[in-house]
Motif scaffolding. Structure first.
Motif, PDB file in Angstrom:
ATOM      1  N   TYR A   1      37.071  50.280  39.190  1.00  0.00           N
ATOM      2  CA  TYR A   1      37.949  49.125  39.359  1.00  0.00           C
ATOM      3  C   TYR A   1      37.590  48.012  38.369  1.00  0.00           C
ATOM      4  O   TYR A   1      38.471  47.279  37.908  1.00  0.00           O
ATOM      5  N   ARG A   2      36.301  47.910  38.043  1.00  0.00           N
ATOM      6  CA  ARG A   2      35.885  46.945  37.009  1.00  0.00           C
ATOM      7  C   ARG A   2      36.544  47.289  35.679  1.00  0.00           C
ATOM      8  O   ARG A   2      37.067  46.416  34.975  1.00  0.00           O
ATOM      9  N   THR A   3      36.545  48.574  35.340  1.00  0.00           N
ATOM     10  CA  THR A   3      37.128  49.000  34.071  1.00  0.00           C
ATOM     11  C   THR A   3      38.622  48.740  34.046  1.00  0.00           C
ATOM     12  O   THR A   3      39.184  48.325  33.019  1.00  0.00           O
ATOM     13  N   LEU A   4      39.287  48.986  35.171  1.00  0.00           N
ATOM     14  CA  LEU A   4      40.720  48.709  35.249  1.00  0.00           C
ATOM     15  C   LEU A   4      40.997  47.234  35.021  1.00  0.00           C
ATOM     16  O   LEU A   4      41.926  46.860  34.282  1.00  0.00           O
ATOM     17  N   PHE A   5      40.193  46.375  35.619  1.00  0.00           N
ATOM     18  CA  PHE A   5      40.367  44.936  35.440  1.00  0.00           C
ATOM     19  C   PHE A   5      40.127  44.543  33.985  1.00  0.00           C
ATOM     20  O   PHE A   5      40.914  43.789  33.389  1.00  0.00           O
ATOM     21  N   LEU A   6      39.062  45.074  33.376  1.00  0.00           N
ATOM     22  CA  LEU A   6      38.796  44.810  31.958  1.00  0.00           C
ATOM     23  C   LEU A   6      39.970  45.267  31.092  1.00  0.00           C
ATOM     24  O   LEU A   6      40.383  44.557  30.159  1.00  0.00           O
ATOM     25  N   GLN A   7      40.481  46.446  31.388  1.00  0.00           N
ATOM     26  CA  GLN A   7      41.599  46.996  30.615  1.00  0.00           C
ATOM     27  C   GLN A   7      42.809  46.070  30.653  1.00  0.00           C
ATOM     28  O   GLN A   7      43.409  45.757  29.612  1.00  0.00           O
ATOM     29  N   GLU A   8      43.144  45.618  31.839  1.00  0.00           N
ATOM     30  CA  GLU A   8      44.343  44.787  31.974  1.00  0.00           C
ATOM     31  C   GLU A   8      44.145  43.402  31.359  1.00  0.00           C
ATOM     32  O   GLU A   8      45.091  42.819  30.833  1.00  0.00           O
ATOM     33  N   LEU A   9      42.930  42.875  31.412  1.00  0.00           N
ATOM     34  CA  LEU A   9      42.671  41.594  30.752  1.00  0.00           C
ATOM     35  C   LEU A   9      42.741  41.738  29.237  1.00  0.00           C
ATOM     36  O   LEU A   9      43.326  40.891  28.541  1.00  0.00           O
TER      37      LEU A   9
ATOM     38  N   ALA B   1      46.356  32.911  33.743  1.00  0.00           N
ATOM     39  CA  ALA B   1      47.653  33.591  33.674  1.00  0.00           C
ATOM     40  C   ALA B   1      47.472  35.089  33.456  1.00  0.00           C
ATOM     41  O   ALA B   1      48.190  35.911  34.039  1.00  0.00           O
ATOM     42  N   ALA B   2      46.504  35.463  32.599  1.00  0.00           N
ATOM     43  CA  ALA B   2      46.232  36.882  32.350  1.00  0.00           C
ATOM     44  C   ALA B   2      45.767  37.569  33.626  1.00  0.00           C
ATOM     45  O   ALA B   2      46.185  38.696  33.936  1.00  0.00           O
ATOM     46  N   VAL B   3      44.894  36.903  34.364  1.00  0.00           N
ATOM     47  CA  VAL B   3      44.429  37.466  35.636  1.00  0.00           C
ATOM     48  C   VAL B   3      45.604  37.635  36.595  1.00  0.00           C
ATOM     49  O   VAL B   3      45.769  38.686  37.229  1.00  0.00           O
TER      50      VAL B   3
ATOM     51  N   PRO C   1      48.863  42.612  39.885  1.00  0.00           N
ATOM     52  CA  PRO C   1      49.724  43.653  40.468  1.00  0.00           C
ATOM     53  C   PRO C   1      49.234  45.074  40.188  1.00  0.00           C
ATOM     54  O   PRO C   1      49.377  45.963  41.038  1.00  0.00           O
ATOM     55  N   VAL C   2      48.654  45.295  38.999  1.00  0.00           N
ATOM     56  CA  VAL C   2      48.098  46.618  38.684  1.00  0.00           C
ATOM     57  C   VAL C   2      46.894  46.890  39.576  1.00  0.00           C
ATOM     58  O   VAL C   2      46.734  47.988  40.114  1.00  0.00           O
ATOM     59  N   TYR C   3      46.048  45.881  39.736  1.00  0.00           N
ATOM     60  CA  TYR C   3      44.877  46.026  40.611  1.00  0.00           C
ATOM     61  C   TYR C   3      45.336  46.288  42.044  1.00  0.00           C
ATOM     62  O   TYR C   3      44.749  47.113  42.758  1.00  0.00           O
ATOM     63  N   ARG C   4      46.386  45.605  42.456  1.00  0.00           N
ATOM     64  CA  ARG C   4      46.933  45.787  43.807  1.00  0.00           C
ATOM     65  C   ARG C   4      47.402  47.234  44.015  1.00  0.00           C
ATOM     66  O   ARG C   4      47.178  47.835  45.069  1.00  0.00           O
ATOM     67  N   GLN C   5      48.047  47.792  42.982  1.00  0.00           N
ATOM     68  CA  GLN C   5      48.493  49.185  43.071  1.00  0.00           C
ATOM     69  C   GLN C   5      47.303  50.115  43.305  1.00  0.00           C
ATOM     70  O   GLN C   5      47.387  51.051  44.106  1.00  0.00           O
ATOM     71  N   ALA C   6      46.213  49.879  42.579  1.00  0.00           N
ATOM     72  CA  ALA C   6      45.028  50.725  42.704  1.00  0.00           C
ATOM     73  C   ALA C   6      44.417  50.590  44.094  1.00  0.00           C
ATOM     74  O   ALA C   6      43.979  51.581  44.696  1.00  0.00           O
TER      75      ALA C   6
END
Length: 449
Positions: free
Chosen positions: A375-383, A409-411, A416-421
């Motif tokens: 989940y950390r990697t997903l957050f890094l990816q989206e940022l 704003a980026a966060v 929404p992507v994090y929410r999906q996960a």
């Protein structure tokens, strides 16, 4: 459209991907510092940078980012900070390295000791590991003991006495780690147990970290235990120095160590570290002792003029301005904004911002709230895809309100992507590539290339 709403496609990291692959051909691990390695970032988004200004950086594909962490916490005033650049340029025009000490070495030592009243003498070097190893060696010489008590904190040195205690201990004799004992932060009982045999040369620790402040009486208690057992107390100020205060954590918390080690933000990214301490100990590395001499620190590049000029310019800025205050202002504004966005998205307990305002980190949790590298990697990816680069939210004095607004704003746009996960209970289909892995680990798995 807000800048953070733009999501870069994989193709917009094409040149970075090519250069990262080439780096792996030429440099073990693909980076000269493990914490900068490609395994610390999303697999297909590993920007190769070209330049920076203030709190912004640009990569070889032309992407612009707000950067956090700022050179592994070594840059507190911002990239290309003009007074530092000007001081360095003026100084190196007259030479960089000489066969005898320069006047600049004396001036820099005076500046340092004026900032750190708990130290009587200082010796400069180039990296933090050299300084901490010199401190351990000196403590062993002073006490005639070998054992070292390490706080349960992430990192102290690349040298055998520390790395030999980690999983990444290839090539290090088993005996290197045999002389160490560990104790818990904010756990005086564990410190007392470590020192009970009166055979420990030094206690080495960070007085505070991004995620932990000392409990009332803890540091004073460690000081008292060291005095009682004849053990030297070493504070590692690599991160806290110039980020908690220009005078270090020892000043903030009012506890004087016997020795302290410094680096990172001393010279706003220029390579400089220091060992400082009480005169009666430091003199063992000098010419005013009748005891056997300690080969304390001796480096060709330790006193080169560029870094010392940068250090003096940093000192001037800390004296005349309030860089720590600006870092903390940016950090508080960022923490408040991200926390509000996370709460609005219903993700409380899954994503948190914690730490001192000048040294923030984010904590990522899975569906059950447990810390998760995936989940950390997903957050890094989206940022990253929204123009924010950083393994943390560590600010600098150069972070403006506009930088913070873009980050919040980026966060908000990434949530929404994090929410999906979270809803799916998995990052599958959302995370491109494999999760990040701890920088210090036994094997290249799970991010071998």
């Amino acid at each position: 459209m807000r800048p953070a709403e733009k999501v870069w496609a994989a193709a917009q990291f094409e040149q970075s991907a090519k250069l990262q692959a080439r780096l792996h051909d030429l440099v073990p691990g693909g980076a000269h510092t493990y914490a900068r390695g490609s395994d610390q970032y999303p697999e297909f988004i590993t920007p190769i940078l070209t330049r920076g200004a203030g709190a912004r950086v640009w990569d070889v594909d032309g992407n612009e980012y707000v950067e956090y962490g700022m050179g592994l916490r070594s840059v507190t005033l911002g990239h290309g900070f003009a007074p530092v650049v000007d001081a360095v340029a003026a100084t190196i025009a007259d030479g960089v390295n000489f066969s005898r000490p320069t006047e600049l070495e004396l001036a820099a030592a005076e500046d340092f000791l004026d900032l750190v009243p708990g130290a009587d003498m200082v010796k400069f070097a180039k990296n933090g590991s050299d300084a901490t190893t010199a401190a351990i060696k000196l403590a062993r010489a002073v006490t005639g003991r070998i054992r070292v008590a390490l706080c349960e904190q992430p990192f102290f040195s690349t040298d055998d006495w520390f790395i030999g205690t980690t999983p990444m201990n290839g090539g290090i004799p088993d005996s290197a780690g045999a002389g160490t004992v560990r104790f818990g932060y904010n756990d005086l009982d564990s410190v007392a147990a470590a020192l009970a045999g009166d055979d420990v040369a030094a206690v080495i620790m960070e007085a505070a970290t991004a995620t932990a402040e000392p409990a009332p009486g803890f540091l004073a208690g460690v000081r008292e235990l060291c005095d009682r057992h004849g053990t030297l107390l070493i504070f590692d100020e690599m991160i806290t120095g110039f980020r908690w205060s220009a005078h270090g954590a020892q000043h903030v918390y009012g506890v004087r160590p016997d020795l302290s080690t410094w680096g990172k933000a001393m010279a706003n990214g220029f390579p400089l570290s220091a060992l400082a301490g009480r005169r009666e100990y430091m003199e063992l590395g000098g010419l005013r002792t009748d005891r056997p001499r300690v080969f304390l620190l001796s480096t060709t590049h330790g006193p080169e003029t560029a870094s010392l000029a940068a250090f003096r310019a940093v000192v001037d800025e800390y004296r005349s301005g309030d860089p720590v205050g600006r870092m903390e202002h940016a950090g508080r504004r960022l923490a408040d904004g991200v926390t509000a966005a996370v709460s609005a998205a219903g993700l409380d307990g899954h994503l948190r911002v914690i730490g001192r305002p000048s040294c923030l980190v984010f904590v990522t949790g899975d569906r059950g709230g447990a810390p998760s590298q995936a989940y950390r990697t997903l957050f890094l990816q989206e940022l990253l895809r929204r123009g924010v680069l950083g393994q943390s939210f560590v600010t600098s004095a150069a972070h403006t309100d506009a930088d913070i607004d873009l980050t919040v704003a980026a966060v908000r746009d990434a949530l929404p992507v994090y929410r999906q996960a979270i809803d799916a209970g998995s990052v599958a289909g959302l995370l491109q590539g494999r999760p990040v892995a701890p920088a210090i680990r036994r094997s290249a798995h799970p991010r071998g290339v």
